[in-house]
Design a protein around this motif. Structure first.
Motif, PDB file in Angstrom:
ATOM      1  N   SER A  84       0.812  -1.210   0.000  1.00  0.00           N
ATOM      2  CA  SER A  84       0.000   0.000   0.000  1.00  0.00           C
ATOM      3  C   SER A  84       0.849   1.265   0.000  1.00  0.00           C
ATOM      4  O   SER A  84       0.439   2.289  -0.518  1.00  0.00           O
ATOM      5  CB  SER A  84      -0.909   0.039   1.227  1.00  0.00           C
ATOM      6  OG  SER A  84      -1.871  -0.973   1.156  1.00  0.00           O
ATOM      7  N   TYR A  85       2.021   1.173   0.637  1.00  0.00           N
ATOM      8  CA  TYR A  85       2.892   2.352   0.679  1.00  0.00           C
ATOM      9  C   TYR A  85       4.328   1.938   0.979  1.00  0.00           C
ATOM     10  O   TYR A  85       4.586   0.822   1.415  1.00  0.00           O
ATOM     11  CB  TYR A  85       2.397   3.381   1.696  1.00  0.00           C
ATOM     12  CG  TYR A  85       2.457   2.938   3.142  1.00  0.00           C
ATOM     13  CD1 TYR A  85       3.546   3.260   3.944  1.00  0.00           C
ATOM     14  CD2 TYR A  85       1.413   2.213   3.725  1.00  0.00           C
ATOM     15  CE1 TYR A  85       3.612   2.859   5.275  1.00  0.00           C
ATOM     16  CE2 TYR A  85       1.458   1.815   5.046  1.00  0.00           C
ATOM     17  CZ  TYR A  85       2.558   2.142   5.819  1.00  0.00           C
ATOM     18  OH  TYR A  85       2.620   1.748   7.126  1.00  0.00           O
ATOM     19  N   TYR A  86       5.236   2.884   0.698  1.00  0.00           N
ATOM     20  CA  TYR A  86       6.659   2.699   0.994  1.00  0.00           C
ATOM     21  C   TYR A  86       7.077   3.700   2.065  1.00  0.00           C
ATOM     22  O   TYR A  86       6.515   4.793   2.163  1.00  0.00           O
ATOM     23  CB  TYR A  86       7.531   2.961  -0.234  1.00  0.00           C
ATOM     24  CG  TYR A  86       7.320   2.023  -1.388  1.00  0.00           C
ATOM     25  CD1 TYR A  86       7.311   0.644  -1.219  1.00  0.00           C
ATOM     26  CD2 TYR A  86       7.181   2.526  -2.672  1.00  0.00           C
ATOM     27  CE1 TYR A  86       7.141  -0.205  -2.298  1.00  0.00           C
ATOM     28  CE2 TYR A  86       7.015   1.679  -3.758  1.00  0.00           C
ATOM     29  CZ  TYR A  86       6.987   0.321  -3.564  1.00  0.00           C
ATOM     30  OH  TYR A  86       6.834  -0.522  -4.631  1.00  0.00           O
ATOM     31  N   ALA A  87       8.080   3.304   2.839  1.00  0.00           N
ATOM     32  CA  ALA A  87       8.745   4.230   3.763  1.00  0.00           C
ATOM     33  C   ALA A  87      10.227   4.198   3.407  1.00  0.00           C
ATOM     34  O   ALA A  87      10.744   3.184   2.955  1.00  0.00           O
ATOM     35  CB  ALA A  87       8.530   3.811   5.208  1.00  0.00           C
ATOM     36  N   ILE A  88      10.891   5.336   3.613  1.00  0.00           N
ATOM     37  CA  ILE A  88      12.313   5.428   3.287  1.00  0.00           C
ATOM     38  C   ILE A  88      13.081   5.874   4.524  1.00  0.00           C
ATOM     39  O   ILE A  88      12.628   6.756   5.266  1.00  0.00           O
ATOM     40  CB  ILE A  88      12.551   6.399   2.105  1.00  0.00           C
ATOM     41  CG1 ILE A  88      13.991   6.318   1.591  1.00  0.00           C
ATOM     42  CG2 ILE A  88      12.150   7.822   2.443  1.00  0.00           C
ATOM     43  CD1 ILE A  88      14.221   7.023   0.258  1.00  0.00           C
ATOM     44  N   THR A  89      14.204   5.207   4.777  1.00  0.00           N
ATOM     45  CA  THR A  89      15.053   5.659   5.876  1.00  0.00           C
ATOM     46  C   THR A  89      15.685   6.982   5.462  1.00  0.00           C
ATOM     47  O   THR A  89      15.766   7.297   4.279  1.00  0.00           O
ATOM     48  CB  THR A  89      16.172   4.654   6.181  1.00  0.00           C
ATOM     49  OG1 THR A  89      16.957   4.479   5.009  1.00  0.00           O
ATOM     50  CG2 THR A  89      15.619   3.334   6.665  1.00  0.00           C
ATOM     51  N   GLN A 117      -1.679  -2.024   3.991  1.00  0.00           N
ATOM     52  CA  GLN A 117      -2.569  -0.989   4.522  1.00  0.00           C
ATOM     53  C   GLN A 117      -2.665  -1.000   6.044  1.00  0.00           C
ATOM     54  O   GLN A 117      -3.107  -0.032   6.659  1.00  0.00           O
ATOM     55  CB  GLN A 117      -3.972  -1.100   3.888  1.00  0.00           C
ATOM     56  CG  GLN A 117      -4.763  -2.319   4.319  1.00  0.00           C
ATOM     57  CD  GLN A 117      -4.526  -3.542   3.437  1.00  0.00           C
ATOM     58  OE1 GLN A 117      -3.521  -3.646   2.746  1.00  0.00           O
ATOM     59  NE2 GLN A 117      -5.460  -4.485   3.483  1.00  0.00           N
ATOM     60  N   PHE A 118      -2.198  -2.076   6.690  1.00  0.00           N
ATOM     61  CA  PHE A 118      -2.255  -2.179   8.141  1.00  0.00           C
ATOM     62  C   PHE A 118      -0.928  -1.850   8.816  1.00  0.00           C
ATOM     63  O   PHE A 118      -0.794  -1.970  10.030  1.00  0.00           O
ATOM     64  CB  PHE A 118      -2.709  -3.593   8.547  1.00  0.00           C
ATOM     65  CG  PHE A 118      -4.021  -3.983   7.962  1.00  0.00           C
ATOM     66  CD1 PHE A 118      -5.201  -3.374   8.364  1.00  0.00           C
ATOM     67  CD2 PHE A 118      -4.076  -4.951   6.972  1.00  0.00           C
ATOM     68  CE1 PHE A 118      -6.416  -3.733   7.802  1.00  0.00           C
ATOM     69  CE2 PHE A 118      -5.284  -5.318   6.412  1.00  0.00           C
ATOM     70  CZ  PHE A 118      -6.465  -4.706   6.818  1.00  0.00           C
ATOM     71  N   GLY A 119       0.091  -1.470   8.013  1.00  0.00           N
ATOM     72  CA  GLY A 119       1.394  -1.125   8.571  1.00  0.00           C
ATOM     73  C   GLY A 119       2.322  -2.304   8.753  1.00  0.00           C
ATOM     74  O   GLY A 119       3.343  -2.198   9.440  1.00  0.00           O
ATOM     75  N   ASN A 120       1.974  -3.447   8.165  1.00  0.00           N
ATOM     76  CA  ASN A 120       2.832  -4.627   8.217  1.00  0.00           C
ATOM     77  C   ASN A 120       3.772  -4.617   7.012  1.00  0.00           C
ATOM     78  O   ASN A 120       3.368  -4.230   5.911  1.00  0.00           O
ATOM     79  CB  ASN A 120       1.994  -5.919   8.176  1.00  0.00           C
ATOM     80  CG  ASN A 120       1.009  -5.978   9.315  1.00  0.00           C
ATOM     81  OD1 ASN A 120       1.390  -5.843  10.474  1.00  0.00           O
ATOM     82  ND2 ASN A 120      -0.262  -6.168   8.985  1.00  0.00           N
ATOM     83  N   THR A 121       4.998  -5.072   7.203  1.00  0.00           N
ATOM     84  CA  THR A 121       5.913  -5.161   6.064  1.00  0.00           C
ATOM     85  C   THR A 121       5.419  -6.237   5.106  1.00  0.00           C
ATOM     86  O   THR A 121       4.788  -7.203   5.515  1.00  0.00           O
ATOM     87  CB  THR A 121       7.349  -5.488   6.519  1.00  0.00           C
ATOM     88  OG1 THR A 121       7.347  -6.718   7.217  1.00  0.00           O
ATOM     89  CG2 THR A 121       7.915  -4.364   7.380  1.00  0.00           C
ATOM     90  N   VAL A 122       5.716  -6.010   3.796  1.00  0.00           N
ATOM     91  CA  VAL A 122       5.228  -6.927   2.769  1.00  0.00           C
ATOM     92  C   VAL A 122       6.407  -7.449   1.959  1.00  0.00           C
ATOM     93  O   VAL A 122       7.118  -6.685   1.302  1.00  0.00           O
ATOM     94  CB  VAL A 122       4.232  -6.221   1.823  1.00  0.00           C
ATOM     95  CG1 VAL A 122       3.775  -7.171   0.717  1.00  0.00           C
ATOM     96  CG2 VAL A 122       3.045  -5.680   2.585  1.00  0.00           C
ATOM     97  N   THR A 123       6.611  -8.761   2.015  1.00  0.00           N
ATOM     98  CA  THR A 123       7.603  -9.407   1.167  1.00  0.00           C
ATOM     99  C   THR A 123       7.032  -9.454  -0.245  1.00  0.00           C
ATOM    100  O   THR A 123       5.884  -9.858  -0.438  1.00  0.00           O
ATOM    101  CB  THR A 123       7.897 -10.825   1.680  1.00  0.00           C
ATOM    102  OG1 THR A 123       8.412 -10.728   3.008  1.00  0.00           O
ATOM    103  CG2 THR A 123       8.897 -11.541   0.797  1.00  0.00           C
ATOM    104  N   ASN A 124       7.850  -9.022  -1.232  1.00  0.00           N
ATOM    105  CA  ASN A 124       7.351  -8.982  -2.607  1.00  0.00           C
ATOM    106  C   ASN A 124       8.518  -9.059  -3.591  1.00  0.00           C
ATOM    107  O   ASN A 124       9.684  -9.062  -3.190  1.00  0.00           O
ATOM    108  CB  ASN A 124       6.511  -7.727  -2.832  1.00  0.00           C
ATOM    109  CG  ASN A 124       7.316  -6.450  -2.740  1.00  0.00           C
ATOM    110  OD1 ASN A 124       7.837  -5.991  -3.751  1.00  0.00           O
ATOM    111  ND2 ASN A 124       7.439  -5.874  -1.541  1.00  0.00           N
TER     112      ASN A 124
END
Length: 186
Positions: free
Chosen positions: A5-10, A32-39
């Motif tokens: 759903s979204y990316y975060a960047i350090t 969308q729930f804030g869990n990391t997604v393996t892809n």
């Protein structure tokens, strides 16, 4: 499993680096729930605002992970941001904070701009200008330069030495008044 759903960047805050330095980033994919997604998705990475920034070689694929790591470096003073976009969905993106590249103060050099003249009349004036820059040719503004008369009976700005601050282009200048007796002023 959920889709990204979204990316975060350090290093999402603003950063300052010296010309030639490297900043390391990690992009993490979340649902969308804030869990990391393996892809296995691929992203595009661009330095927005810099034509000279270098980005680590791609491709930039999550490769069955929830993160992608890369680095960015630049040798030219200025500011830019790093933008990461999903390869097929550019609305899925993240942007770093502002990266400000400053002159590398560990590799400074002085370049003569003007003032090296032979055959001027004793007792006359000559403008002396130097430019301070780093090894990447970025000017250093606000640096303190000292002009000193080493030989001859001349003066710089009425003194035997004078401190001058470089301007925004890295230029420091003063006026040499040569001695009244024919001689060499250094």
């Amino acid at each position: 499993s959920n889709s990204v759903s979204y990316y975060a960047i350090t290093r999402s805050a603003d950063d300052t680096m010296s010309a030639g330095d490297t900043i390391y980033y990690v992009v993490t994919a979340y649902d969308q729930f804030g869990n990391t997604v393996t892809n296995n998705e691929t992203v595009n990475i661009n330095a927005v605002g810099s034509l000279t920034a270098e980005i680590s070689p791609g491709p930039y694929s999550f490769s069955n992970s929830d993160t992608v790591a890369f680095w960015v470096r630049d040798t030219t003073r200025g500011s830019f941001t790093v933008r990461v976009n999903h390869q097929s969905d550019p609305t899925l993106s993240v942007q770093s904070g502002l990266v400000s590249v400053i002159s590398d103060t560990n590799s400074l050099g002085i370049t003569k701009v003007s003032g090296d003249t032979t055959g001027i009349t004793a007792g006359s004036t000559q403008s002396l200008r130097v430019r301070i820059s780093d090894s990447f040719d970025n000017p250093l503004s606000g640096d303190n330069i000292r002009f000193i008369v080493r030989s001859g009976d001349g003066s710089v700005s009425g003194l035997d030495s004078v401190d001058v601050v470089t301007d925004a282009t890295g230029i420091a200048q003063t006026t040499l008044t040569t001695g009244t007796v024919v001689d060499t002023n250094l």
